[in-house]
Design an enzyme around this catalytic site. Structure first.
Site, PDB file in Angstrom:
ATOM      1  N   GLY A  84      -5.011   7.677   5.770  1.00  0.00           N
ATOM      2  CA  GLY A  84      -4.174   8.643   6.479  1.00  0.00           C
ATOM      3  C   GLY A  84      -2.913   8.955   5.687  1.00  0.00           C
ATOM      4  O   GLY A  84      -2.461  10.101   5.633  1.00  0.00           O
ATOM      5  N   ARG A 135       2.846   5.972  -3.217  1.00  0.00           N
ATOM      6  CA  ARG A 135       3.981   6.810  -3.628  1.00  0.00           C
ATOM      7  C   ARG A 135       4.251   6.699  -5.129  1.00  0.00           C
ATOM      8  O   ARG A 135       4.722   7.647  -5.751  1.00  0.00           O
ATOM      9  CB  ARG A 135       5.210   6.429  -2.804  1.00  0.00           C
ATOM     10  CG  ARG A 135       5.105   6.891  -1.337  1.00  0.00           C
ATOM     11  CD  ARG A 135       6.008   6.068  -0.440  1.00  0.00           C
ATOM     12  NE  ARG A 135       6.135   6.590   0.926  1.00  0.00           N
ATOM     13  CZ  ARG A 135       5.270   6.333   1.920  1.00  0.00           C
ATOM     14  NH1 ARG A 135       4.184   5.596   1.696  1.00  0.00           N
ATOM     15  NH2 ARG A 135       5.486   6.825   3.132  1.00  0.00           N
ATOM     16  N   SER A 146       7.204   8.796  12.618  1.00  0.00           N
ATOM     17  CA  SER A 146       6.148   8.637  11.612  1.00  0.00           C
ATOM     18  C   SER A 146       6.695   8.829  10.205  1.00  0.00           C
ATOM     19  O   SER A 146       7.192   9.903   9.852  1.00  0.00           O
ATOM     20  CB  SER A 146       5.031   9.657  11.863  1.00  0.00           C
ATOM     21  OG  SER A 146       4.200   9.727  10.730  1.00  0.00           O
ATOM     22  N   ARG A 168      -7.533  -3.850   9.404  1.00  0.00           N
ATOM     23  CA  ARG A 168      -6.571  -4.800   9.982  1.00  0.00           C
ATOM     24  C   ARG A 168      -7.147  -5.531  11.197  1.00  0.00           C
ATOM     25  O   ARG A 168      -6.766  -6.658  11.491  1.00  0.00           O
ATOM     26  CB  ARG A 168      -5.267  -4.086  10.329  1.00  0.00           C
ATOM     27  CG  ARG A 168      -4.619  -3.476   9.081  1.00  0.00           C
ATOM     28  CD  ARG A 168      -3.148  -3.243   9.219  1.00  0.00           C
ATOM     29  NE  ARG A 168      -2.679  -2.342   8.172  1.00  0.00           N
ATOM     30  CZ  ARG A 168      -2.403  -2.705   6.919  1.00  0.00           C
ATOM     31  NH1 ARG A 168      -2.543  -3.969   6.539  1.00  0.00           N
ATOM     32  NH2 ARG A 168      -1.994  -1.813   6.039  1.00  0.00           N
ATOM     33  N   ASP A 201       1.963  -1.492  11.656  1.00  0.00           N
ATOM     34  CA  ASP A 201       0.651  -1.886  11.124  1.00  0.00           C
ATOM     35  C   ASP A 201       0.299  -3.341  11.427  1.00  0.00           C
ATOM     36  O   ASP A 201      -0.813  -3.782  11.133  1.00  0.00           O
ATOM     37  CB  ASP A 201       0.627  -1.682   9.603  1.00  0.00           C
ATOM     38  CG  ASP A 201       0.648  -0.207   9.238  1.00  0.00           C
ATOM     39  OD1 ASP A 201       0.273   0.622  10.098  1.00  0.00           O
ATOM     40  OD2 ASP A 201       1.046   0.123   8.105  1.00  0.00           O
ATOM     41  N   LYS A 253      -4.543   5.134  14.889  1.00  0.00           N
ATOM     42  CA  LYS A 253      -4.607   4.551  13.542  1.00  0.00           C
ATOM     43  C   LYS A 253      -6.066   4.556  13.082  1.00  0.00           C
ATOM     44  O   LYS A 253      -6.874   5.313  13.595  1.00  0.00           O
ATOM     45  CB  LYS A 253      -4.003   3.142  13.567  1.00  0.00           C
ATOM     46  CG  LYS A 253      -2.496   3.157  13.830  1.00  0.00           C
ATOM     47  CD  LYS A 253      -1.753   3.781  12.662  1.00  0.00           C
ATOM     48  CE  LYS A 253      -0.262   3.840  12.902  1.00  0.00           C
ATOM     49  NZ  LYS A 253       0.452   4.622  11.899  1.00  0.00           N
ATOM     50  N   LYS A 312       0.835  -1.206   0.000  1.00  0.00           N
ATOM     51  CA  LYS A 312       0.000   0.000   0.000  1.00  0.00           C
ATOM     52  C   LYS A 312       0.871   1.257   0.000  1.00  0.00           C
ATOM     53  O   LYS A 312       0.636   2.188  -0.775  1.00  0.00           O
ATOM     54  CB  LYS A 312      -0.915  -0.030   1.225  1.00  0.00           C
ATOM     55  CG  LYS A 312      -1.910   1.083   1.304  1.00  0.00           C
ATOM     56  CD  LYS A 312      -3.193   0.619   1.960  1.00  0.00           C
ATOM     57  CE  LYS A 312      -3.083   0.440   3.456  1.00  0.00           C
ATOM     58  NZ  LYS A 312      -3.297   1.689   4.197  1.00  0.00           N
ATOM     59  N   SER A 313       1.867   1.294   0.866  1.00  0.00           N
ATOM     60  CA  SER A 313       2.707   2.498   0.967  1.00  0.00           C
ATOM     61  C   SER A 313       3.398   2.781  -0.361  1.00  0.00           C
ATOM     62  O   SER A 313       3.472   3.933  -0.819  1.00  0.00           O
ATOM     63  CB  SER A 313       3.783   2.305   2.038  1.00  0.00           C
ATOM     64  OG  SER A 313       3.188   2.190   3.296  1.00  0.00           O
TER      65      SER A 313
HETATM   66  C1  S3P Z   1       2.655   4.618   6.322  1.00  0.00           C
HETATM   67  C2  S3P Z   1       3.228   4.894   7.524  1.00  0.00           C
HETATM   68  C3  S3P Z   1       2.716   4.410   8.803  1.00  0.00           C
HETATM   69  C4  S3P Z   1       1.693   3.288   8.623  1.00  0.00           C
HETATM   70  C5  S3P Z   1       0.734   3.551   7.513  1.00  0.00           C
HETATM   71  C6  S3P Z   1       1.458   3.756   6.200  1.00  0.00           C
HETATM   72  C7  S3P Z   1       3.222   5.187   5.100  1.00  0.00           C
HETATM   73  O1  S3P Z   1       2.117   5.483   9.474  1.00  0.00           O
HETATM   74  O2  S3P Z   1       0.994   3.061   9.817  1.00  0.00           O
HETATM   75  O3  S3P Z   1      -0.165   2.458   7.351  1.00  0.00           O
HETATM   76  O4  S3P Z   1       2.884   4.723   4.002  1.00  0.00           O
HETATM   77  O5  S3P Z   1       4.051   6.102   5.220  1.00  0.00           O
HETATM   78  P1  S3P Z   1       3.004   6.436  10.432  1.00  0.00           P
HETATM   79  O6  S3P Z   1       4.224   6.688   9.697  1.00  0.00           O
HETATM   80  O7  S3P Z   1       2.255   7.712  10.656  1.00  0.00           O
HETATM   81  O8  S3P Z   1       3.174   5.646  11.685  1.00  0.00           O
END
Ligand code: S3P
Length: 746
Positions: free
Chosen positions: A400, A332, A473, A694, A621, A648, A327-328
């Protein structure tokens, strides 16, 4: 309803066409009124209505119908409203509610004011968004409003109890009721209903006027039929609607004409980029219509999103699978691909709602994106300064990551923007990005308590800062690095503990240098990104459910392919191994700057541990499913330093503790963690996932060691990160059934 008093004693329905007749029939069918009395200026309609069982009684005149009624529903053509109101006025009881069903509300309100001299407190304009191209009482259908929306536009003086009573009537007919202002209703309807009808009428008329019209109609295939179905609607009714909603309709026609002209020019000029951009944006908007738009502005609740998982004890967990893309990295890939010069090709993109929200938002900012098609996406980068102002707020669903990374990017654009999200996202803290961005010169407004929506003022010159992050974070770090691409000078971020570094790696992949000095990452503003190819690995966060599932279920042996093994994401593997899990890493390789491997996991006796605090950001996560592993382990597991889990998608410490308790597993919750004594029997029961994907998947895994069925509610958001979870889980040996609508987990 039947054993108590009906909602209304006597309902007068004036006008027995399709809508009036259907409402009368629905009220009768559902026992919502003592008597339904009907009147229509076409004398045969009421008699026919009585014969068909649509109404109880026929009135000879409007006055007769209204006298003694406690609800009067006006269902006459818009243009006839004023005359009928003149007849109603002298006989309308002051306690009765007067409502209507017309498609335009300003004109109804004006008619009422003209006749009554004011808008009385018992008038509640209404509009059921239901209908069909059929008309007349013979087409009356008591089911017409089921699962449809009804909009009420009560003025400020209407007592709340009256609005509730009228809402209860519509809800009793199966509808969902929304309230909004008269003006907003008319704007929304002009765009979503009136304009499409106008275009359908116009298109059919144009084609019917062509010499070869017979051939056109003879050969017209499904597209023509689908598109023009509504051109068979009632001409008088639509004539009235257009004239009575003139201003809003003219505005939307002008807008549409401009866009149509632009398409005309694009075809004339062979401008492929514009054509592709408009078509792919429209295709995506249409495909994700119900999902993406359902969370927006005027729809507050989406009852269709209720999904429940029922999971039976299952196992063993076996097979050879690949979970969906990271996902991350997917988020991006779209962001940097959009800002790059040239075309970026992405493989393995996660087609989950979160990353699709990001994709849609970039389309809304003028970026042409082809796909996704089985994980393949082609992004036509617009360059670092090439984004265009979106037409409205960017809706980011549950994500988020999207909201925090977008805030950095948008703070530096020349245009204003607004970021909104669903119920869960709307509660999450955004001050953590807004504050440092403000220090760079951004102008950002949040709602109270630093919550979304975020309103970002464009046209600000940003200056690089150094920022010491108070929380570890990756989202905050990435937000600032993205803003830093546009800032004057150097932007550097120091993290208190290592967090995922996908942004830094991917920026390098796009040819943008990120300087790394132990805990500090920095970028210099003013560079360019160059398009590249991205191969998104399978998401370790999704693989985590299967790592735990195969560990806790006896006789299991599972291979997970092409899993992302970025060291900043390895907490789950480290923690599980420390607990005694049998995880083998096979065929390690680097693909597109990210380490990838296949994982083989077999059942093992797990033991409770003190989770090392430095692993918390690296497994941030994966804790929901790690709590399940802890519950199945021998001995005590203690987690500390994880207060981030409370902000979260849900408060993951409390929601997991509540869910475990519902299954008979006692835990001790602390401010920054939890203590779980493993080995307590996991019972059957019902767990509320609080819309957190989750949590829903973690409790599905718990079923492997449960004494009976686990019912998990509010699971629709599983589709945000793991589309196809139920199917893939079943393939490995879990016994999950989803009883929600498709869409949550297709
Ligand atoms: C993420 C960073 C994490 C994670 C989120 C995805 C990201 O959050 O919990 O699911 O893609 O950068 P934090 O960096 O705020 O902890």
């Amino acid at each position: 309803m039947s054993d108590s008093q009906p909602l209304f004693k006597r309902v007068a329905v004036i006008g027995l066409g399709l809508i009036g007749g259907s409402l009368a029939a629905a009220i009768r069918r559902n026992g919502l009124a003592g008597t339904v009395i009907g009147v229509d200026k076409r004398h045969e309609e009421p008699a026919l209505g009585k014969q068909l069982g649509v109404i109880d009684e026929v009135a000879g005149s409007v006055e007769e119908a209204v006298t003694g009624a406690d609800l009067v529903v006006l269902a006459v053509p818009v243009k006839a409203t004023r005359d009928v109101l003149q007849k109603i006025r002298p006989v309308l009881s002051p306690d009765a509610i007067l409502t209507d069903v017309g498609s335009t509300k300003t004109s109804f309100v004006n008619d009422v004011k003209a006749v009554f001299g004011e808008l009385p407190a018992n008038v509640i304009p209404g509009h059921p968004i239901a209908g069909s191209e059929k008309s007349g009482i013979r087409a009356a259908n008591p089911e017409l409003f089921a699962n449809h929306k009804v909009i009420l536009t009560p003025g400020d003086v209407v007592p709340e109890a009256q609005v509730r009573k009228l809402s209860a009537l519509w809800e009793g007919c199966g509808a969902t009721v929304l309230t909004m202002s008269v003006a907003y209703h008319d704007e929304v309807l002009a765009a979503t209903s009136h304009l499409p009808h106008l275009i359908a009428f116009s298109l059919v008329d144009t084609l019917a006027g062509e010499d070869e019209n017979l051939d056109i109609f003879r050969y017209a295939a499904g597209g023509f039929r689908d598109f023009t179905r509504i051109a068979a609607s009632d001409p008088v009714m639509w004539h009235d609607i257009f004239l009575s909603n003139k201003d809003a309709v003219l505005r939307v026609i002008d807008h549409f004409s401009r866009d149509l002209d632009r398409l005309r020019s694009a075809i004339a000029d062979q401008d492929s980029a514009t054509l592709l951009q408009v078509f792919s944006r429209a295709k995506a908007a249409r495909e994700h219509f119900s999902k993406m738009l359902s969370g927006q502005a005027y729809v507050t609740k989406n009852p269709q999103k209720q999904v429940t998982f029922r999971v039976q004890p299952g196992g063993p967990i076996t097979g050879d699978i690949r979970v969906p893309g990271d996902k991350s990295i997917s988020h991006r890939s779209i962001m940097l691909g959009a800002l790059a010069d040239g075309i970026t090709e992405v493989k393995g993109f996660l087609e989950g709602e979160d990353s699709l929200a990001t994709l849609q938002a970039f389309r809304d900012m003028g970026v042409t994106i082809e796909g996704p098609n089985h994980g393949y996406v082609r992004i036509h980068g617009v360059g670092i300064r090439g984004l265009q102002a979106p037409r409205g707020p960017l809706y980011l669903g549950n994500s988020g990551t999207a909201m925090r990374l977008f805030s950095g990017l948008l703070a530096a654009q020349s245009f204003d923007s607004e970021l909104t999200g669903d119920e869960s996202l709307s509660k999450r803290p955004m001050g953590r990005v807004a504050d440092p961005l403000r220090a760079m010169g951004a102008i950002i407004e949040t709602a109270e308590g630093g919550k979304p929506p975020l309103k970002i003022r464009g046209g600000q010159a940003l200056t690089g800062i150094h920022y010491d992050m108070p929380v570890a974070s990756a989202q905050v770090k990435s937000c600032l690095l993205l803003a830093g691409l546009y800032a004057d000078g150097l932007t550097s971020v120091t993290e208190p503990a290592p967090t995922r570094d996908h942004t830094e790696r991917m920026l390098e992949g796009f040819g943008y240098h990120v300087h790394r000095d132990s805990a500090t990452a920095s970028v210099a503003g003013g560079g360019q990104l160059t398009a590249t190819e991205i191969d998104v690995p399978a998401d370790i966060s999704s693989a985590a459910f299967f790592l735990v599932a195969a560990s806790i279920s006896p006789e299991s042996d599972l291979i997970l392919r092409h899993v992302g093994m970025n060291p900043t994401r390895m907490g789950v593997v480290t923690i599980l191994r420390k607990m005694g899990a049998d995880i083998e890493v096979l065929d390690e390789r680097i693909i597109g700057g990210e380490p990838v491997a296949d994982l083989r996991v077999r059942s093992a006796e797990l033991s409770g541990i003190d989770i090392p605090e430095d692993q918390v950001p690296l497994a941030i996560d994966e804790f929901p499913v790690l709590f399940i592993a802890a519950a199945c382990a021998k001995g005590r597991t203690v987690l500390r330093g994880a207060e981030e889990l409370r902000v979260k998608e849900s408060d993951r410490i409390q929601v997991m503790a509540d869910g475990l308790e519902a299954l008979g597993v006692e835990t001790t919750v602390t401010q920054d963690g939890i203590v779980i004594d493993g080995g307590q029997p996991i019972g059957q029961g019902r767990v509320n996932s609080h819309g957190d994907h989750r949590i829903a998947m973690a409790f599905s895994v718990a079923s492997l060691r449960a004494g009976g069925e686990i019912e998990i509610t509010d699971c629709a958001n599983v589709a945000t990160s793991f589309p196809g979870f139920v199917e893939l889980a079943c393939k490995t040996g879990l016994k999950v059934e989803s009883d929600g609508p498709e869409g949550a987990d297709e």
